[in-house]
Design an enzyme around this catalytic site. Structure first.
Site, mmCIF file in Angstrom:
data_model
loop_
_atom_site.group_PDB
_atom_site.id
_atom_site.type_symbol
_atom_site.label_atom_id
_atom_site.label_comp_id
_atom_site.label_asym_id
_atom_site.label_seq_id
_atom_site.Cartn_x
_atom_site.Cartn_y
_atom_site.Cartn_z
ATOM 1 N N CYS A 153 15.601 60.773 10.487
ATOM 2 C CA CYS A 153 16.882 60.185 10.061
ATOM 3 C C CYS A 153 16.890 58.661 10.171
ATOM 4 O O CYS A 153 17.817 58.015 9.686
ATOM 5 C CB CYS A 153 18.026 60.786 10.864
ATOM 6 S SG CYS A 153 17.972 62.576 10.905
ATOM 7 N N HIS A 165 24.201 56.539 10.468
ATOM 8 C CA HIS A 165 23.686 57.866 10.116
ATOM 9 C C HIS A 165 24.806 58.898 10.261
ATOM 10 O O HIS A 165 25.526 58.929 11.271
ATOM 11 C CB HIS A 165 22.513 58.206 11.049
ATOM 12 C CG HIS A 165 22.002 59.595 10.873
ATOM 13 N ND1 HIS A 165 21.818 60.166 9.643
ATOM 14 C CD2 HIS A 165 21.652 60.540 11.792
ATOM 15 C CE1 HIS A 165 21.371 61.404 9.807
ATOM 16 N NE2 HIS A 165 21.260 61.653 11.088
ATOM 17 N N ASN A 185 24.601 66.208 6.986
ATOM 18 C CA ASN A 185 23.562 65.306 7.481
ATOM 19 C C ASN A 185 22.348 65.371 6.541
ATOM 20 O O ASN A 185 21.674 66.393 6.467
ATOM 21 C CB ASN A 185 23.187 65.749 8.904
ATOM 22 C CG ASN A 185 22.071 64.928 9.519
ATOM 23 O OD1 ASN A 185 21.390 64.169 8.834
ATOM 24 N ND2 ASN A 185 21.874 65.096 10.808
HETATM 25 O O1 UT7 Z 1 20.114 63.899 12.350
HETATM 26 C C1 UT7 Z 1 19.677 64.459 13.524
HETATM 27 C C2 UT7 Z 1 20.589 64.102 14.561
HETATM 28 N N1 UT7 Z 1 21.329 65.271 14.979
HETATM 29 C C3 UT7 Z 1 22.473 65.107 15.609
HETATM 30 O O2 UT7 Z 1 22.942 64.009 15.768
HETATM 31 C C4 UT7 Z 1 23.150 66.291 16.203
HETATM 32 C C5 UT7 Z 1 23.803 65.904 17.504
HETATM 33 N N2 UT7 Z 1 24.488 67.029 18.113
HETATM 34 C C6 UT7 Z 1 25.670 67.502 17.634
HETATM 35 O O3 UT7 Z 1 26.180 66.996 16.661
HETATM 36 C C7 UT7 Z 1 26.328 68.626 18.370
HETATM 37 O O4 UT7 Z 1 25.661 68.855 19.592
HETATM 38 C C8 UT7 Z 1 26.378 69.960 17.556
HETATM 39 C C9 UT7 Z 1 27.349 69.818 16.387
HETATM 40 C C10 UT7 Z 1 24.995 70.301 17.019
HETATM 41 C C11 UT7 Z 1 26.860 71.113 18.417
HETATM 42 O O5 UT7 Z 1 28.124 70.797 18.971
HETATM 43 P P1 UT7 Z 1 28.429 71.059 20.510
HETATM 44 O O6 UT7 Z 1 29.822 70.675 20.733
HETATM 45 O O7 UT7 Z 1 27.360 70.345 21.284
HETATM 46 O O8 UT7 Z 1 28.296 72.631 20.594
HETATM 47 P P2 UT7 Z 1 27.336 73.523 21.508
HETATM 48 O O9 UT7 Z 1 25.930 73.427 21.017
HETATM 49 O O10 UT7 Z 1 27.606 73.181 22.939
HETATM 50 O O11 UT7 Z 1 27.872 74.967 21.235
HETATM 51 C C12 UT7 Z 1 29.170 75.358 21.651
HETATM 52 C C13 UT7 Z 1 29.426 76.773 21.235
HETATM 53 C C14 UT7 Z 1 28.315 77.742 21.650
HETATM 54 O O12 UT7 Z 1 28.939 78.960 22.005
HETATM 55 P P3 UT7 Z 1 29.149 79.316 23.563
HETATM 56 O O13 UT7 Z 1 27.777 79.315 24.160
HETATM 57 O O14 UT7 Z 1 30.024 78.212 24.108
HETATM 58 O O15 UT7 Z 1 29.812 80.641 23.511
HETATM 59 C C15 UT7 Z 1 27.557 77.956 20.366
HETATM 60 O O16 UT7 Z 1 26.923 79.225 20.312
HETATM 61 O O17 UT7 Z 1 29.502 76.844 19.812
HETATM 62 C C16 UT7 Z 1 28.653 77.895 19.330
HETATM 63 N N3 UT7 Z 1 28.201 77.541 17.994
HETATM 64 C C17 UT7 Z 1 28.871 77.890 16.883
HETATM 65 N N4 UT7 Z 1 30.006 78.580 16.689
HETATM 66 C C18 UT7 Z 1 30.414 78.729 15.421
HETATM 67 C C19 UT7 Z 1 27.096 76.827 17.658
HETATM 68 N N5 UT7 Z 1 27.055 76.705 16.323
HETATM 69 C C20 UT7 Z 1 28.129 77.340 15.821
HETATM 70 C C21 UT7 Z 1 28.619 77.546 14.510
HETATM 71 N N6 UT7 Z 1 29.769 78.238 14.364
HETATM 72 N N7 UT7 Z 1 27.999 77.057 13.411
#
Ligand code: UT7
Length: 320
Positions: A111, A247, A277
């Site tokens: 990225c 980004h 993204n």
């Molecule tokens: O270009 C590359 C650079 N990439 C980035 O900058 C990504 C940076 N990271 C992020 O943007 C965030 O960490 C994410 C958007 C990827 C994830 O958000 P988060 O607030 O960190 O969520 P999480 O990974 O802590 O997941 C929270 C919950 C989990 O469920 P439990 O364990 O709390 O029950 C996940 O299983 O959300 C669940 N989850 C979803 N639920 C519905 C993960 N993906 C999804 C989904 N729909 N698509």
């Protein structure tokens, strides 16, 4: 004399996929995706390829710049999702647009690929090794993500953005790049394993893996530092910047960075709502959107920043 961006272009696949459409085919909700990331839809390649989108974006950028393909002496494509291992996407673009005088190569900085490409082009131009460069960020990440992994597949979109860069009185004022290969495992995708007459390995292709929270923490720590460094090198301050083009990974990351830089969110245009993204395509597609919306005036001060797999990051401050 510095290198200046004199034209931009972009290309997105025709097929748009909304959060509501994803809701019907996997265990996710529009509410989750929008509230955690800001993304509402993304464009996914069906007929398009990384090269075809790169070519389309390049043609638009050349038209916008009033530059002929024959004038180009450098083509750089930032991509991690080229259509072929070799030749490079840049060489394929060169052939398609007829830029017979250009040298051409790809950069894999994920990225941050467009920012790395901009820095290389700036160095070539400043040292007289090139006069007119085409820098492209192009990706078809949809072929590399695991569509069964809801934590990654909802985030990414396909597309390409391009910029023509030429020597001028004003232009790029500072560039900052960094890499932290020791943290590479938080965002990765394996290539084909070694498999030859002397060793047999499974040849199943890997998908992208991401530790979202680690990447999130890395982004909100590293990007403001890189932007401050770039501003310092340019001898300017955040208040003097008209737009910060970051980004487009997550609206919460952008809001947090805006806060750390101490600038109003209105100075941080976004398109992640519509594109998701696009990895290396993210910053140049946004730049082209903002340019074509007529938001940029010659003389404006712009900051660009990208971050991603590697881990890599880059920032630039320039006069438009
Ligand atoms: O270009 C590359 C650079 N990439 C980035 O900058 C990504 C940076 N990271 C992020 O943007 C965030 O960490 C994410 C958007 C990827 C994830 O958000 P988060 O607030 O960190 O969520 P999480 O990974 O802590 O997941 C929270 C919950 C989990 O469920 P439990 O364990 O709390 O029950 C996940 O299983 O959300 C669940 N989850 C979803 N639920 C519905 C993960 N993906 C999804 C989904 N729909 N698509």
């Amino acid at each position: 004399m510095p290198a200046r961006i004199v034209g931009t272009g972009s290309c997105l696949p025709v097929r748009a996929v909304s959060n509501q459409e994803l809701e019907k085919i996997m265990d996710t909700t529009d509410e989750w995706i929008r509230s955690r990331t800001g993304i509402c839809k993304r464009h996914i390649a069906v007929e398009e390829t990384t090269t075809s989108m790169a070519v389309e974006a390049a043609k638009k950028a050349m038209e916008n710049a009033g530059t002929e393909a024959k004038e180009l002496d450098l083509i750089i494509v930032g991509t991690v999702s080229g259509d072929m291992c070799f030749p490079s996407t840049a060489c394929q673009v060169q052939a398609e647009i007829g830029a017979e005088h250009a040298i051409a190569f790809d950069i894999n900085a994920a990225c941050a690929g467009f920012l790395y490409g901009l820095a290389v082009a700036d160095a070539y131009i400043k040292t007289g090794m090139a006069q007119t460069a085409l820098i492209i960020g192009a990706e078809t990440l949809s072929k590399m993500i695991d569509w069964k992994d809801r934590s990654t597949c909802v985030l990414f979109g396909d597309g390409a953005g391009a910029a023509v860069v030429k020597k001028d009185e004003v232009g790029i004022e500072s560039l900052v790049q960094g890499a932290d290969g020791a943290k590479g495992s938080v965002l990765n995708c394996h290539n084909r394993p070694v498999n030859n007459l002397f060793v047999k390995n499974s040849v199943e292709l890997d998908f992208a893996h991401m530790n979202g929270q680690e990447v999130y923490k890395f982004a909100i720590r590293t990007v403001p530092e890189a932007v401050f460094k770039a501003l310092d090198k340019a001898g300017t301050e955040p208040d003097n910047v008209n737009y910060f083009l970051l980004h487009q990974a997550n609206i919460r990351i952008i809001e947090s960075i805006a806060k750390k830089i101490g600038q109003p969110i209105e100075k941080f245009p976004t398109n992640l709502q519509k594109c998701g993204n696009i990895s290396a395509g993210s910053v140049p597609v946004l730049l082209d959107n903002v340019n074509r919306e007529g938001k940029l005036r010659r003389g404006d001060k712009i900051a660009l920043a990208g971050f991603g797999a590697g881990l890599t990051w880059g920032a630039a401050v320039l006069t438009w």
